[in-house]
Scaffold this motif. Structure first.
Motif, mmCIF file in Angstrom:
data_model
loop_
_atom_site.group_PDB
_atom_site.id
_atom_site.type_symbol
_atom_site.label_atom_id
_atom_site.label_comp_id
_atom_site.label_asym_id
_atom_site.label_seq_id
_atom_site.Cartn_x
_atom_site.Cartn_y
_atom_site.Cartn_z
ATOM 1 N N UNK A 1 0.830 -1.212 0.000
ATOM 2 C CA UNK A 1 0.000 0.000 0.000
ATOM 3 C C UNK A 1 0.863 1.260 0.000
ATOM 4 N N UNK A 2 2.018 1.178 0.670
ATOM 5 C CA UNK A 2 2.902 2.343 0.675
ATOM 6 C C UNK A 2 3.486 2.563 -0.718
ATOM 7 N N UNK A 3 3.653 1.436 -1.463
ATOM 8 C CA UNK A 3 4.098 1.570 -2.849
ATOM 9 C C UNK A 3 3.076 2.322 -3.680
ATOM 10 N N UNK A 4 1.783 2.038 -3.411
ATOM 11 C CA UNK A 4 0.720 2.733 -4.135
ATOM 12 C C UNK A 4 0.769 4.228 -3.824
ATOM 13 N N UNK A 5 1.101 4.566 -2.576
ATOM 14 C CA UNK A 5 1.206 5.986 -2.221
ATOM 15 C C UNK A 5 2.308 6.649 -3.025
ATOM 16 N N UNK B 1 -0.239 -3.723 16.026
ATOM 17 C CA UNK B 1 -0.289 -4.513 14.796
ATOM 18 C C UNK B 1 -0.886 -3.699 13.659
ATOM 19 N N UNK B 2 -1.872 -2.826 14.009
ATOM 20 C CA UNK B 2 -2.556 -2.075 12.954
ATOM 21 C C UNK B 2 -1.758 -0.856 12.522
ATOM 22 N N UNK B 3 -0.724 -0.481 13.278
ATOM 23 C CA UNK B 3 -0.003 0.772 13.008
ATOM 24 C C UNK B 3 0.593 0.838 11.600
ATOM 25 N N UNK B 4 1.338 -0.201 11.147
ATOM 26 C CA UNK B 4 1.897 -0.087 9.786
ATOM 27 C C UNK B 4 0.829 0.024 8.710
ATOM 28 N N UNK B 5 -0.252 -0.732 8.886
ATOM 29 C CA UNK B 5 -1.323 -0.677 7.879
ATOM 30 C C UNK B 5 -1.937 0.706 7.849
ATOM 31 N N UNK B 6 -2.215 1.243 9.039
ATOM 32 C CA UNK B 6 -2.815 2.575 9.129
ATOM 33 C C UNK B 6 -1.879 3.623 8.532
ATOM 34 N N UNK B 7 -0.567 3.498 8.838
ATOM 35 C CA UNK B 7 0.398 4.453 8.305
ATOM 36 C C UNK B 7 0.430 4.429 6.792
ATOM 37 N N UNK C 1 -1.905 3.387 4.840
ATOM 38 C CA UNK C 1 -3.176 3.893 4.326
ATOM 39 C C UNK C 1 -3.192 5.421 4.326
ATOM 40 N N UNK C 2 -2.674 6.035 5.420
ATOM 41 C CA UNK C 2 -2.648 7.502 5.472
ATOM 42 C C UNK C 2 -1.741 8.060 4.378
ATOM 43 N N UNK C 3 -0.608 7.369 4.098
ATOM 44 C CA UNK C 3 0.264 7.813 3.009
ATOM 45 C C UNK C 3 -0.492 7.791 1.691
ATOM 46 N N UNK C 4 -1.285 6.722 1.497
ATOM 47 C CA UNK C 4 -2.060 6.613 0.257
ATOM 48 C C UNK C 4 -3.082 7.739 0.166
ATOM 49 N N UNK C 5 -3.744 8.039 1.299
ATOM 50 C CA UNK C 5 -4.708 9.150 1.303
ATOM 51 C C UNK C 5 -4.011 10.458 0.938
ATOM 52 N N UNK C 6 -2.807 10.658 1.495
ATOM 53 C CA UNK C 6 -2.051 11.872 1.182
ATOM 54 C C UNK C 6 -1.720 11.950 -0.300
ATOM 55 N N UNK C 7 -1.300 10.805 -0.881
ATOM 56 C CA UNK C 7 -0.996 10.792 -2.312
ATOM 57 C C UNK C 7 -2.222 11.128 -3.148
ATOM 58 N N UNK C 8 -3.382 10.568 -2.723
ATOM 59 C CA UNK C 8 -4.618 10.866 -3.452
ATOM 60 C C UNK C 8 -4.947 12.350 -3.371
ATOM 61 N N UNK C 9 -4.763 12.934 -2.176
ATOM 62 C CA UNK C 9 -5.032 14.378 -2.030
ATOM 63 C C UNK C 9 -4.107 15.182 -2.928
ATOM 64 N N UNK D 1 -1.130 14.808 6.097
ATOM 65 C CA UNK D 1 -1.597 13.426 6.215
ATOM 66 C C UNK D 1 -0.476 12.447 5.855
ATOM 67 N N UNK D 2 0.287 12.752 4.796
ATOM 68 C CA UNK D 2 1.390 11.864 4.429
ATOM 69 C C UNK D 2 2.426 11.789 5.539
ATOM 70 N N UNK D 3 2.731 12.943 6.150
ATOM 71 C CA UNK D 3 3.762 12.943 7.192
ATOM 72 C C UNK D 3 3.269 12.204 8.432
ATOM 73 N N UNK D 4 1.962 12.331 8.764
ATOM 74 C CA UNK D 4 1.437 11.549 9.894
ATOM 75 C C UNK D 4 1.536 10.051 9.583
ATOM 76 N N UNK D 5 1.211 9.691 8.330
ATOM 77 C CA UNK D 5 1.329 8.288 7.936
ATOM 78 C C UNK D 5 2.749 7.789 8.061
ATOM 79 N N UNK D 6 3.720 8.595 7.595
ATOM 80 C CA UNK D 6 5.124 8.179 7.690
ATOM 81 C C UNK D 6 5.563 8.083 9.138
#
Lengths: 106, 168, 120
Positions: free
Chosen positions: A1-5, C10-16, C18-26, C57-62
């Motif tokens: 997913x990070x790759x998609x970002x 456990x959910x932290x990497x997935x959430x991070x 996902x937030x990076x992806x949201x930032x990219x979309x924005x 959002x991207x920086x929070x994800x990272x």
């Protein structure tokens, strides 16, 4: 997913290049380059996490600083055609603004 | 002198946080570069209230926290305008009057207007700001009143109270 | 409580991610706005979506993905730089364009488009 970002940021950078190349005025181009710089800062950071090397963030910090300085330098140069002018309003009287400057294809 | 101290603390924290290597050689280099930066700042004559406004850090951070929430609220209409099928925007130039007196307060106010998506400060002259807004109906002078009040309080709070007492 | 903490870790990497992806979309949305809006001043607003929303959002994800606190500090420094320099650059741009005499487009864009069609 990070790759998609990372890919999403690359797509955004590519789209922004269209505006930088086609912008009708000089200011559109400078705006595109400034926004492009912000996206590249984010992209370098994300790329570091994709490759598992968060040290890339150092490059990101540097890019953020250089991006800002270059934007200001370009704007100052195109306004005064020189870097020798102090950027204080009180100490100098800016030349008469030229209306045609914005319309010229920079 | 207090400004110098604030600059030293912030620059030292920045070096320690960004380098991450705590060996004697690197720390010596850090001290040398810190001294060089202090010398340059002294020669440039930028060590004053504006060069290191760290005395008001708590107020500024409280203002910043409020501003970030405000920015996220303001992001929605612009994102909607970007992706909606027809261009439903209503750009306008608005004049905004500010009560901020010091340059720092004015800078903070103008920068927060620019930072909020949908409004951009085009020109600052005296206590009047020329603001370009994406939606004319959202950019009434009242909508800037709270931001004005808060940035004023954050940047020159004590002076502000004093002038208020004089006024009443 | 411990289970909840374990789940969050456990959910932290997935959430991070996902937030990076949201930032990219924005960032893509902001760029689309820059490409679509009619004149320079309105494009500034679209670009500021990237500068504030996407960057935050991207920086929070990272930061959620970060392996150590040093990385979080670097991310915070980048965020601080972006938030201090972004509006300054934008204001310099707008002021330079205004001083050079670039006139903004004013008024509701839908009505303007209709008028243009009528005139044609």
């Amino acid at each position: 997913m990070i790759g998609a970002a990372a890919i999403a940021l690359i797509v955004a950078i590519g789209l922004m290049l269209i505006r930088a190349l086609s912008g009708p005025t000089l200011y559109d181009r400078v705006l595109a380059m400034n926004s492009l710089g912000t996206k590249i800062v984010l992209f370098i950071g994300v790329l570091g996490f994709v490759l598992g090397r968060p040290d890339f963030l150092d490059i990101s910090v540097l890019y953020a600083l250089i991006n800002f300085v270059s934007t200001i330098a370009i704007l100052k140069f195109f306004r005064y055609r020189s870097f020798q002018v102090p950027l204080m309003r009180k100490t100098n009287t800016p030349r008469q603004p030229r209306a045609a400057e914005g319309g010229e294809d920079g | 002198m207090g400004y110098f101290l604030g600059l030293i603390v912030v620059l030292g924290a920045l070096w320690l946080g960004l380098s991450g290597i705590y060996e004697p050689l690197i720390l010596t280099l850090s001290v040398i570069s810190l001294l060089v930066v202090l010398l340059l700042a002294y020669r440039l004559d930028t060590v004053d209230k504006e060069g290191s406004p760290y005395a008001r850090t708590p107020q500024l951070f409280a203002y910043w926290a409020w501003l970030v929430v405000e920015i996220f609220k303001a992001n929605w209409p612009v994102i909607k305008a970007c992706v909606s099928a027809d261009l439903d925007i209503n750009p306008a130039l608005v004049k905004v009057k500010t009560r901020c007196e010091s340059d720092l307060a004015k800078t903070i106010f103008a920068n927060s207007i620019t930072l909020t998506p949908g409004t951009v400060t085009v020109e600052v002259e005296g206590d009047k700001l020329l603001v370009h807004a994406l939606f004319e109906e959202d950019a009434t002078p009242d909508s800037f009143a709270e931001m004005d009040e808060r940035s004023w309080r954050a940047a020159d709070g004590r002076q502000a109270q004093a002038s208020k007492q004089v006024r009443t | 409580m411990g289970e909840l903490l374990g789940f969050l870790m456990a959910a932290k990497p997935v959430l991070g991610a996902f937030l990076c992806l949201v930032g990219g979309t924005l960032a893509i949305i902001g760029t689309v706005g820059v490409l679509r809006f009619p004149d320079f001043y309105t494009r500034l607003h679209a670009a500021s979506v990237t500068d504030t929303g996407a960057a935050t959002i991207t920086i929070i994800g990272m930061a959620l993905l970060a392996p150590s606190w040093l990385v979080v500090f670097k991310l915070a420094a980048i965020w601080l730089f972006l938030f201090l320099t972004g509006p300054t650059g934008t204001h310099a741009l707008a002021n330079a364009a205004h001083t050079a005499g670039l006139q903004p487009v004013i008024g509701r864009q839908r009505d303007l488009a209709e008028h243009a069609e009528e005139d044609a």
